[in-house]
Design a protein around this motif. Structure first.
Motif, PDB file in Angstrom:
ATOM      1  N   ASN A  31       0.814  -1.211   0.000  1.00  0.00           N
ATOM      2  CA  ASN A  31       0.000   0.000   0.000  1.00  0.00           C
ATOM      3  C   ASN A  31       0.846   1.258   0.000  1.00  0.00           C
ATOM      4  OD1 ASN A  31      -2.159  -1.752   0.413  1.00  0.00           O
ATOM      5  ND2 ASN A  31      -2.035  -1.565   2.614  1.00  0.00           N
ATOM      6  N   PHE A  33       0.367   5.740  -0.177  1.00  0.00           N
ATOM      7  CA  PHE A  33      -0.607   6.799   0.086  1.00  0.00           C
ATOM      8  C   PHE A  33      -0.004   8.156  -0.222  1.00  0.00           C
ATOM      9  CE2 PHE A  33      -3.257   3.954   2.684  1.00  0.00           C
ATOM     10  CZ  PHE A  33      -2.343   2.984   3.037  1.00  0.00           C
ATOM     11  N   PHE A  48      -4.760   6.673  -2.692  1.00  0.00           N
ATOM     12  CA  PHE A  48      -3.926   5.576  -2.248  1.00  0.00           C
ATOM     13  C   PHE A  48      -3.980   4.444  -3.263  1.00  0.00           C
ATOM     14  CE2 PHE A  48      -7.238   2.750  -0.416  1.00  0.00           C
ATOM     15  CZ  PHE A  48      -8.295   3.636  -0.307  1.00  0.00           C
ATOM     16  N   TYR A  50      -3.425   0.060  -3.640  1.00  0.00           N
ATOM     17  CA  TYR A  50      -3.223  -1.240  -3.019  1.00  0.00           C
ATOM     18  C   TYR A  50      -2.189  -2.081  -3.751  1.00  0.00           C
ATOM     19  CZ  TYR A  50      -7.507  -0.713  -0.296  1.00  0.00           C
ATOM     20  OH  TYR A  50      -8.467  -0.287   0.586  1.00  0.00           O
ATOM     21  N   PRO A  97      -2.875  -4.789   3.754  1.00  0.00           N
ATOM     22  CA  PRO A  97      -4.147  -4.267   4.264  1.00  0.00           C
ATOM     23  C   PRO A  97      -4.419  -4.632   5.707  1.00  0.00           C
ATOM     24  CG  PRO A  97      -4.447  -5.180   2.069  1.00  0.00           C
ATOM     25  CD  PRO A  97      -3.057  -5.547   2.501  1.00  0.00           C
ATOM     26  N   THR A  98      -3.768  -5.669   6.208  1.00  0.00           N
ATOM     27  CA  THR A  98      -4.069  -6.075   7.586  1.00  0.00           C
ATOM     28  C   THR A  98      -2.984  -5.671   8.571  1.00  0.00           C
ATOM     29  OG1 THR A  98      -3.115  -8.247   7.155  1.00  0.00           O
ATOM     30  CG2 THR A  98      -5.497  -8.007   6.860  1.00  0.00           C
ATOM     31  N   THR A  99      -1.949  -5.056   8.114  1.00  0.00           N
ATOM     32  CA  THR A  99      -0.910  -4.528   9.015  1.00  0.00           C
ATOM     33  C   THR A  99      -0.735  -3.086   8.639  1.00  0.00           C
ATOM     34  OG1 THR A  99       0.158  -6.675   9.040  1.00  0.00           O
ATOM     35  CG2 THR A  99       1.441  -4.811   9.835  1.00  0.00           C
ATOM     36  N   ASP A 100      -1.301  -2.225   9.452  1.00  0.00           N
ATOM     37  CA  ASP A 100      -1.617  -0.915   8.907  1.00  0.00           C
ATOM     38  C   ASP A 100      -0.759   0.240   9.345  1.00  0.00           C
ATOM     39  OD1 ASP A 100      -4.075  -1.890   7.550  1.00  0.00           O
ATOM     40  OD2 ASP A 100      -4.416  -2.519   9.611  1.00  0.00           O
ATOM     41  N   THR A 101       0.328  -0.032  10.043  1.00  0.00           N
ATOM     42  CA  THR A 101       1.228   1.066  10.363  1.00  0.00           C
ATOM     43  C   THR A 101       1.718   1.683   9.071  1.00  0.00           C
ATOM     44  OG1 THR A 101       1.949  -0.102  12.336  1.00  0.00           O
ATOM     45  CG2 THR A 101       3.335   1.697  11.568  1.00  0.00           C
ATOM     46  N   GLN A 102       1.513   2.972   8.934  1.00  0.00           N
ATOM     47  CA  GLN A 102       1.988   3.666   7.745  1.00  0.00           C
ATOM     48  C   GLN A 102       3.292   4.376   8.076  1.00  0.00           C
ATOM     49  OE1 GLN A 102      -0.970   6.112   5.825  1.00  0.00           O
ATOM     50  NE2 GLN A 102      -2.520   4.509   5.976  1.00  0.00           N
ATOM     51  N   TYR A 103       4.250   4.224   7.183  1.00  0.00           N
ATOM     52  CA  TYR A 103       5.556   4.858   7.341  1.00  0.00           C
ATOM     53  C   TYR A 103       5.655   5.996   6.342  1.00  0.00           C
ATOM     54  CZ  TYR A 103       6.529   0.769  10.126  1.00  0.00           C
ATOM     55  OH  TYR A 103       6.477  -0.202  11.097  1.00  0.00           O
ATOM     56  N   PHE A 104       6.074   7.149   6.836  1.00  0.00           N
ATOM     57  CA  PHE A 104       6.028   8.360   6.040  1.00  0.00           C
ATOM     58  C   PHE A 104       7.385   8.771   5.490  1.00  0.00           C
ATOM     59  CE2 PHE A 104       1.788  10.145   6.476  1.00  0.00           C
ATOM     60  CZ  PHE A 104       1.261   9.372   7.495  1.00  0.00           C
ATOM     61  N   GLY A 105       7.345   9.437   4.352  1.00  0.00           N
ATOM     62  CA  GLY A 105       8.520  10.100   3.825  1.00  0.00           C
ATOM     63  C   GLY A 105       8.710  11.445   4.493  1.00  0.00           C
TER      64      GLY A 105
ATOM     65  N   TYR B  32      -7.644  -0.368  15.661  1.00  0.00           N
ATOM     66  CA  TYR B  32      -6.189  -0.245  15.665  1.00  0.00           C
ATOM     67  C   TYR B  32      -5.845   1.232  15.716  1.00  0.00           C
ATOM     68  CZ  TYR B  32      -1.361  -0.679  13.906  1.00  0.00           C
ATOM     69  OH  TYR B  32      -0.010  -0.608  13.743  1.00  0.00           O
ATOM     70  N   ILE B  34      -2.626   4.290  16.289  1.00  0.00           N
ATOM     71  CA  ILE B  34      -1.193   4.582  16.197  1.00  0.00           C
ATOM     72  C   ILE B  34      -0.952   5.992  16.721  1.00  0.00           C
ATOM     73  CG2 ILE B  34       0.810   4.722  14.659  1.00  0.00           C
ATOM     74  CD1 ILE B  34      -0.754   3.144  12.581  1.00  0.00           C
ATOM     75  N   TYR B  36       1.806   9.051  16.291  1.00  0.00           N
ATOM     76  CA  TYR B  36       2.919   9.539  15.485  1.00  0.00           C
ATOM     77  C   TYR B  36       3.513  10.787  16.127  1.00  0.00           C
ATOM     78  CZ  TYR B  36       1.622   6.631  11.443  1.00  0.00           C
ATOM     79  OH  TYR B  36       1.364   5.586  10.607  1.00  0.00           O
ATOM     80  N   SER B  97      -8.275  -0.125   5.409  1.00  0.00           N
ATOM     81  CA  SER B  97      -6.898   0.168   4.994  1.00  0.00           C
ATOM     82  C   SER B  97      -6.570   1.629   4.899  1.00  0.00           C
ATOM     83  CB  SER B  97      -6.567  -0.492   3.645  1.00  0.00           C
ATOM     84  OG  SER B  97      -6.323  -1.853   3.850  1.00  0.00           O
TER      85      SER B  97
END
Lengths: 113, 111
Positions: A31, A33, A48, A50, A97-105, B32, B34, B36, B97
């Motif tokens: 994913n 975004f 976003f 997928y 889709p089931t592990t949703d921690t988003q990592y940002f630039g 869930y 988070i 930040y 998502s």
């Protein structure tokens, strides 16, 4: 460590120009975004994706399009930049889709004159 | 971003104090969450997460508490340091998502 990179930290464009913002992630994330961040409005989702060649509209897609030709790369396109698109643009990616921690630039600060 | 702290509630603490940052979330179906941290000029950085089947989770110097009854999330930072100065915001996920982000709280730590 997850690494999300964006092509520019600062960009200045003129009204009516076509603008490309590029984002690359190196963790094989499914994913990706694009958000914009404005004072008082927080983070708002533009588009976003997928998977390769797939895209979904977020909350504020008007005036933007996206392209995902390769899994690691997600591009945001402003077809005809306007002054109200002056903002901080943030790209993010997540594993599935089931592990949703988003990592940002680090973000791209775009100014449209 | 550089101006992300404008218009945000601000928490000012002294170095060494414990800080508590609160977040009210909107969707009772969210499962869930988070937290930040966003420093000036940088993108948001993941701190800690928690799933709805837990009410507390601890990390290094940080603890997240979840109260589903009142839809409230808090982030506790122990022995706050000047390097903790940043905007902190919570995000909730309700199964499609995409994350919904809070507006954030600015934490200012004085030496």
């Amino acid at each position: 460590d997850v690494k999300v990179t964006q092509s520019s930290r600062y960009l200045v464009k003129r009204t009516g120009e076509k603008v490309f913002l590029e984002c690359v992630q190196d963790m094989d994330h499914e994913n990706m975004f694009w958000y914009r961040q404005d004072p008082g409005l927080g983070l708002r989702l533009i588009y976003f994706s997928y998977d390769v060649k797939m895209k979904e509209k977020g909350d504020i897609p008007e005036g933007y399009s996206v392209s995902r030709e390769k899994k690691e790369r997600f591009s945001l396109i402003l077809e005809s930049a306007s002054t109200n698109q002056t903002s901080m643009y943030l790209c993010a990616s997540s594993w599935s889709p089931t592990t949703d921690t988003q990592y940002f630039g680090p973000g791209t600060r775009l100014t449209v004159l | 971003g550089e101006n992300v702290g404008l218009h945000l509630p601000t928490l000012s603490v002294q170095e060494g104090d414990n800080s508590i940052i609160n977040c009210a979330y909107s969707n009772s179906a969210s499962d869930y969450f988070i937290w930040y941290k966003q420093e000036s000029g940088k993108g948001p950085q993941f701190i800690i997460d928690i799933r709805s089947n837990m009410d507390k989770r601890q990390g290094q110097r940080v603890t997240v508490l979840l109260n589903k009854t009142v839809k409230h999330l808090s982030l506790q930072i122990a022995a706050t340091q000047p390097g903790d100065s940043a905007v902190y915001f919570c995000a909730e996920f309700s199964g499609y998502s995409t994350l919904t982000f809070g507006k954030g709280t600015m934490l200012l730590v004085s030496p």
